[in-house]
Design a protein around this motif. Sequence first.
Motif, PDB file in Angstrom:
ATOM      1  N   UNK A 184       6.023  91.475  -9.480  1.00  0.00           N
ATOM      2  CA  UNK A 184       6.427  92.776  -9.968  1.00  0.00           C
ATOM      3  C   UNK A 184       5.479  93.865  -9.495  1.00  0.00           C
ATOM      4  N   UNK A 185       6.022  95.058  -9.375  1.00  0.00           N
ATOM      5  CA  UNK A 185       5.219  96.217  -9.007  1.00  0.00           C
ATOM      6  C   UNK A 185       4.273  96.577 -10.137  1.00  0.00           C
ATOM      7  N   UNK A 186       3.023  96.811  -9.794  1.00  0.00           N
ATOM      8  CA  UNK A 186       2.038  97.323 -10.736  1.00  0.00           C
ATOM      9  C   UNK A 186       1.842  98.814 -10.522  1.00  0.00           C
ATOM     10  N   UNK A 187       1.540  99.195  -9.299  1.00  0.00           N
ATOM     11  CA  UNK A 187       1.316 100.598  -8.970  1.00  0.00           C
ATOM     12  C   UNK A 187       1.451 100.788  -7.474  1.00  0.00           C
ATOM     13  N   UNK A 188       1.853 101.985  -7.074  1.00  0.00           N
ATOM     14  CA  UNK A 188       1.979 102.323  -5.661  1.00  0.00           C
ATOM     15  C   UNK A 188       1.514 103.754  -5.446  1.00  0.00           C
ATOM     16  N   UNK A 189       1.085 104.038  -4.225  1.00  0.00           N
ATOM     17  CA  UNK A 189       0.583 105.367  -3.911  1.00  0.00           C
ATOM     18  C   UNK A 189       0.904 105.702  -2.461  1.00  0.00           C
ATOM     19  N   UNK A 190       1.348 106.926  -2.235  1.00  0.00           N
ATOM     20  CA  UNK A 190       1.645 107.391  -0.893  1.00  0.00           C
ATOM     21  C   UNK A 190       0.395 107.977  -0.252  1.00  0.00           C
ATOM     22  N   UNK A 191       0.495 108.329   1.023  1.00  0.00           N
ATOM     23  CA  UNK A 191      -0.643 108.902   1.732  1.00  0.00           C
ATOM     24  C   UNK A 191      -1.069 110.245   1.154  1.00  0.00           C
ATOM     25  N   UNK A 192      -0.126 110.974   0.545  1.00  0.00           N
ATOM     26  CA  UNK A 192      -0.452 112.275  -0.024  1.00  0.00           C
ATOM     27  C   UNK A 192      -0.804 112.190  -1.498  1.00  0.00           C
ATOM     28  N   UNK A 193      -0.824 110.987  -2.058  1.00  0.00           N
ATOM     29  CA  UNK A 193      -1.304 110.808  -3.413  1.00  0.00           C
ATOM     30  C   UNK A 193      -0.261 110.710  -4.500  1.00  0.00           C
ATOM     31  N   UNK A 194       1.013 110.672  -4.156  1.00  0.00           N
ATOM     32  CA  UNK A 194       2.041 110.453  -5.165  1.00  0.00           C
ATOM     33  C   UNK A 194       1.958 109.022  -5.674  1.00  0.00           C
ATOM     34  N   UNK A 195       2.026 108.850  -6.980  1.00  0.00           N
ATOM     35  CA  UNK A 195       1.828 107.540  -7.582  1.00  0.00           C
ATOM     36  C   UNK A 195       3.018 107.106  -8.417  1.00  0.00           C
ATOM     37  N   UNK A 196       3.126 105.808  -8.587  1.00  0.00           N
ATOM     38  CA  UNK A 196       4.155 105.209  -9.408  1.00  0.00           C
ATOM     39  C   UNK A 196       3.543 104.000 -10.103  1.00  0.00           C
ATOM     40  N   UNK A 197       3.748 103.892 -11.417  1.00  0.00           N
ATOM     41  CA  UNK A 197       3.169 102.821 -12.207  1.00  0.00           C
ATOM     42  C   UNK A 197       4.234 102.083 -12.996  1.00  0.00           C
ATOM     43  N   UNK A 198       4.010 100.800 -13.184  1.00  0.00           N
ATOM     44  CA  UNK A 198       4.812 100.055 -14.129  1.00  0.00           C
ATOM     45  C   UNK A 198       4.530 100.572 -15.537  1.00  0.00           C
ATOM     46  N   UNK A 199       5.556 100.595 -16.375  1.00  0.00           N
ATOM     47  CA  UNK A 199       5.372 101.096 -17.734  1.00  0.00           C
ATOM     48  C   UNK A 199       4.287 100.326 -18.488  1.00  0.00           C
ATOM     49  N   UNK A 200       4.156  99.054 -18.204  1.00  0.00           N
ATOM     50  CA  UNK A 200       3.220  98.215 -18.929  1.00  0.00           C
ATOM     51  C   UNK A 200       1.753  98.541 -18.649  1.00  0.00           C
ATOM     52  N   UNK A 201       1.477  99.283 -17.578  1.00  0.00           N
ATOM     53  CA  UNK A 201       0.090  99.577 -17.229  1.00  0.00           C
ATOM     54  C   UNK A 201      -0.239 101.059 -17.285  1.00  0.00           C
ATOM     55  N   UNK A 202       0.731 101.907 -17.561  1.00  0.00           N
ATOM     56  CA  UNK A 202       0.479 103.345 -17.623  1.00  0.00           C
ATOM     57  C   UNK A 202      -0.563 103.658 -18.686  1.00  0.00           C
ATOM     58  N   UNK A 203      -1.507 104.495 -18.313  1.00  0.00           N
ATOM     59  CA  UNK A 203      -2.580 104.856 -19.218  1.00  0.00           C
ATOM     60  C   UNK A 203      -3.759 103.918 -19.182  1.00  0.00           C
ATOM     61  N   UNK A 204      -3.598 102.758 -18.564  1.00  0.00           N
ATOM     62  CA  UNK A 204      -4.685 101.784 -18.485  1.00  0.00           C
ATOM     63  C   UNK A 204      -5.170 101.567 -17.055  1.00  0.00           C
ATOM     64  N   UNK A 205      -4.244 101.600 -16.104  1.00  0.00           N
ATOM     65  CA  UNK A 205      -4.580 101.357 -14.701  1.00  0.00           C
ATOM     66  C   UNK A 205      -4.491 102.659 -13.913  1.00  0.00           C
ATOM     67  N   UNK A 206      -5.318 102.777 -12.902  1.00  0.00           N
ATOM     68  CA  UNK A 206      -5.292 103.927 -12.014  1.00  0.00           C
ATOM     69  C   UNK A 206      -5.371 103.455 -10.573  1.00  0.00           C
ATOM     70  N   UNK A 207      -4.412 103.871  -9.768  1.00  0.00           N
ATOM     71  CA  UNK A 207      -4.423 103.538  -8.355  1.00  0.00           C
ATOM     72  C   UNK A 207      -4.953 104.727  -7.564  1.00  0.00           C
ATOM     73  N   UNK A 208      -5.710 104.438  -6.534  1.00  0.00           N
ATOM     74  CA  UNK A 208      -6.232 105.477  -5.664  1.00  0.00           C
ATOM     75  C   UNK A 208      -6.346 104.916  -4.251  1.00  0.00           C
ATOM     76  N   UNK A 209      -6.544 105.807  -3.290  1.00  0.00           N
ATOM     77  CA  UNK A 209      -6.692 105.342  -1.915  1.00  0.00           C
ATOM     78  C   UNK A 209      -7.617 106.252  -1.138  1.00  0.00           C
ATOM     79  N   UNK A 210      -8.174 105.695  -0.102  1.00  0.00           N
ATOM     80  CA  UNK A 210      -9.024 106.417   0.826  1.00  0.00           C
ATOM     81  C   UNK A 210      -8.385 106.249   2.196  1.00  0.00           C
ATOM     82  N   UNK A 211      -7.710 107.288   2.660  1.00  0.00           N
ATOM     83  CA  UNK A 211      -6.998 107.189   3.929  1.00  0.00           C
ATOM     84  C   UNK A 211      -7.945 106.975   5.108  1.00  0.00           C
ATOM     85  N   UNK A 212      -9.124 107.561   5.032  1.00  0.00           N
ATOM     86  CA  UNK A 212     -10.090 107.386   6.103  1.00  0.00           C
ATOM     87  C   UNK A 212     -10.573 105.957   6.234  1.00  0.00           C
ATOM     88  N   UNK A 213     -10.679 105.272   5.101  1.00  0.00           N
ATOM     89  CA  UNK A 213     -11.125 103.884   5.099  1.00  0.00           C
ATOM     90  C   UNK A 213      -9.961 102.899   5.116  1.00  0.00           C
TER      91      UNK A 213
END
Length: 117
Positions: free
Chosen positions: A46-75
């Motif tokens: 199942x999907x937990x979280x996803x993030x686009x290159x520009x920072x748009x995020x999507x979370x499973x309802x079960x983890x909202x408020x507890x998990x945070x997804x982030x990314x470093x495009x340079x790395x």
Amino acid sequence: QVQLVESGGGLVQAGGSLRLSCAASGSTSNINVMGWYRQAPGKQRELVAAISRVGNTNYADSVKGRFTISRDNGKNAVYLQMNSLKPEDTAVYYCKAESYLTNYVYWGQGTQVTVSS
């Protein structure tokens, strides 16, 4: 080819925190969305979280408020900060990356997260 390597999994008590990391290498210039999925024994992946290159995020309802997804495009890396962990979060967590050029999906090998009561 794109290779994804996850790290940061482990055993933690309920209420604790873990930070997962996923580093992409290879032909990474065409990667768009990156995310985290999980699969518990006897359950579908199942999907937990996803993030686009520009920072748009999507979370499973079960983890909202507890998990945070982030990314470093340079790395070419994506992270998942997991707080207030619950036993039901126990699963193998997989990093995923998608190419906007070919729509090919790449998967990491997975990292085990175990949350004890």
